[in-house]
Motif scaffolding. Structure first.
Motif, PDB file in Angstrom:
ATOM      1  N   ILE A  85      83.533  33.821 -72.372  1.00  0.00           N
ATOM      2  CA  ILE A  85      83.122  35.266 -71.815  1.00  0.00           C
ATOM      3  C   ILE A  85      81.895  35.352 -70.888  1.00  0.00           C
ATOM      4  O   ILE A  85      81.892  35.948 -70.093  1.00  0.00           O
ATOM      5  N   VAL A  86      80.768  34.782 -71.709  1.00  0.00           N
ATOM      6  CA  VAL A  86      79.637  35.386 -71.110  1.00  0.00           C
ATOM      7  C   VAL A  86      79.432  34.481 -69.613  1.00  0.00           C
ATOM      8  O   VAL A  86      79.222  35.074 -68.998  1.00  0.00           O
ATOM      9  N   ASN A  87      79.995  33.273 -69.666  1.00  0.00           N
ATOM     10  CA  ASN A  87      80.074  32.611 -68.474  1.00  0.00           C
ATOM     11  C   ASN A  87      81.050  33.442 -67.479  1.00  0.00           C
ATOM     12  O   ASN A  87      80.490  33.543 -66.100  1.00  0.00           O
ATOM     13  N   GLY A  88      81.986  33.807 -68.079  1.00  0.00           N
ATOM     14  CA  GLY A  88      82.810  34.617 -66.850  1.00  0.00           C
ATOM     15  C   GLY A  88      82.171  36.159 -66.567  1.00  0.00           C
ATOM     16  O   GLY A  88      82.350  36.324 -65.409  1.00  0.00           O
ATOM     17  N   LEU A  89      81.632  36.736 -67.417  1.00  0.00           N
ATOM     18  CA  LEU A  89      81.005  37.806 -67.004  1.00  0.00           C
ATOM     19  C   LEU A  89      79.705  37.666 -66.154  1.00  0.00           C
ATOM     20  O   LEU A  89      79.551  38.449 -64.798  1.00  0.00           O
ATOM     21  N   SER A  90      79.042  36.562 -65.979  1.00  0.00           N
ATOM     22  CA  SER A  90      78.039  36.385 -65.094  1.00  0.00           C
ATOM     23  C   SER A  90      78.643  35.867 -63.588  1.00  0.00           C
ATOM     24  O   SER A  90      78.124  35.930 -62.554  1.00  0.00           O
ATOM     25  N   LYS A  91      79.936  35.390 -63.589  1.00  0.00           N
ATOM     26  CA  LYS A  91      80.630  35.179 -62.392  1.00  0.00           C
ATOM     27  C   LYS A  91      81.316  36.258 -61.903  1.00  0.00           C
ATOM     28  O   LYS A  91      81.412  36.731 -60.625  1.00  0.00           O
ATOM     29  N   SER A  92      82.096  37.079 -62.594  1.00  0.00           N
ATOM     30  CA  SER A  92      83.027  38.335 -62.387  1.00  0.00           C
ATOM     31  C   SER A  92      82.519  39.538 -62.801  1.00  0.00           C
ATOM     32  O   SER A  92      83.087  40.504 -62.141  1.00  0.00           O
ATOM     33  N   GLY A  93      81.626  39.650 -63.253  1.00  0.00           N
ATOM     34  CA  GLY A  93      81.155  40.932 -63.974  1.00  0.00           C
ATOM     35  C   GLY A  93      82.091  41.793 -64.873  1.00  0.00           C
ATOM     36  O   GLY A  93      82.956  41.172 -65.597  1.00  0.00           O
ATOM     37  N   ALA A  94      82.120  43.037 -64.844  1.00  0.00           N
ATOM     38  CA  ALA A  94      82.900  43.787 -65.600  1.00  0.00           C
ATOM     39  C   ALA A  94      84.421  43.767 -65.435  1.00  0.00           C
ATOM     40  O   ALA A  94      85.248  43.904 -66.169  1.00  0.00           O
ATOM     41  N   ASN A  95      84.863  43.264 -63.903  1.00  0.00           N
ATOM     42  CA  ASN A  95      86.289  42.899 -63.889  1.00  0.00           C
ATOM     43  C   ASN A  95      86.766  41.889 -64.689  1.00  0.00           C
ATOM     44  O   ASN A  95      87.968  41.936 -64.880  1.00  0.00           O
ATOM     45  N   LEU A  96      86.035  41.094 -65.383  1.00  0.00           N
ATOM     46  CA  LEU A  96      86.625  39.920 -65.947  1.00  0.00           C
ATOM     47  C   LEU A  96      87.303  40.479 -67.337  1.00  0.00           C
ATOM     48  O   LEU A  96      88.409  39.900 -67.656  1.00  0.00           O
TER      49      LEU A  96
END
Length: 166
Positions: free
Chosen positions: A79-90
């Motif tokens: 989830i943290v890795n996804g947030l760093s790549k996609s932001g809140a849209n994740l």
């Protein structure tokens, strides 16, 4: 990609002072901790998965199909890795877009010490336990550490008892 099972080396059983064997199987650890596993489906949103992780105070959720076949795992790290790549849209995306798909699994017949080494080597904090392609439990690095501390306490007590009777 399909999940695959860890192929661990078998070691000979060693005897301890009191005659117990030092080899503990994953099935023994599952009996001690319980076989309950929190799961979700691939279509669950990342926000829902994050809510599950937070409310259950766990580090990961196993992603399964309806037949309990493991297809992935979503962890705090994912989830943290996804947030760093996609932001809140994740948070709106399905977990299938973010989860770890190459899941290492383990059978109940594996040795806990070998599993511990494998978890450290692979930096895996959660290993689903699978029998006949069905999820039956999960082992976390915390479970492994607790088990090892219990073993060390037992060994210390055995040595104290041995010294006291000498």
């Amino acid at each position: 990609m399909q999940p695959y099972e860890l192929q661990l080396k078998r070691e000979e059983t060693n005897e301890l002072i009191n005659g117990r064997t030092s080899k503990m199987l994953v099935s023994d650890l599952i009996k001690e901790k319980g076989a309950g596993v929190i799961t979700t489906r691939p279509a669950t949103t990342v926000a829902q998965a994050a809510d599950i992780i937070a409310s259950k105070r766990i580090g990961a959720v196993v992603v399964t199909e309806l037949d309990d076949k493991v297809v992935g795992i979503i962890s705090e790290r994912d989830i943290v890795n996804g947030l760093s790549k996609s932001g809140a849209n994740l948070l709106k995306l399905p977990v299938s877009d973010v989860m770890t798909r190459d899941v290492f699994t383990c059978a109940t017949t594996e040795d806990v010490n070998q599993l511990r080494r494998e978890m450290v080597t692979r930096r895996a904090r959660h290993i689903p336990i699978v029998e006949d392609d069905k999820l039956i439990g999960i082992i976390s690095i915390g479970d492994i550490v607790k088990n090892r501390l219990d073993e060390l306490e037992d060994e210390t007590q055995q040595m104290r008892d041995y010294i006291a009777t000498s």
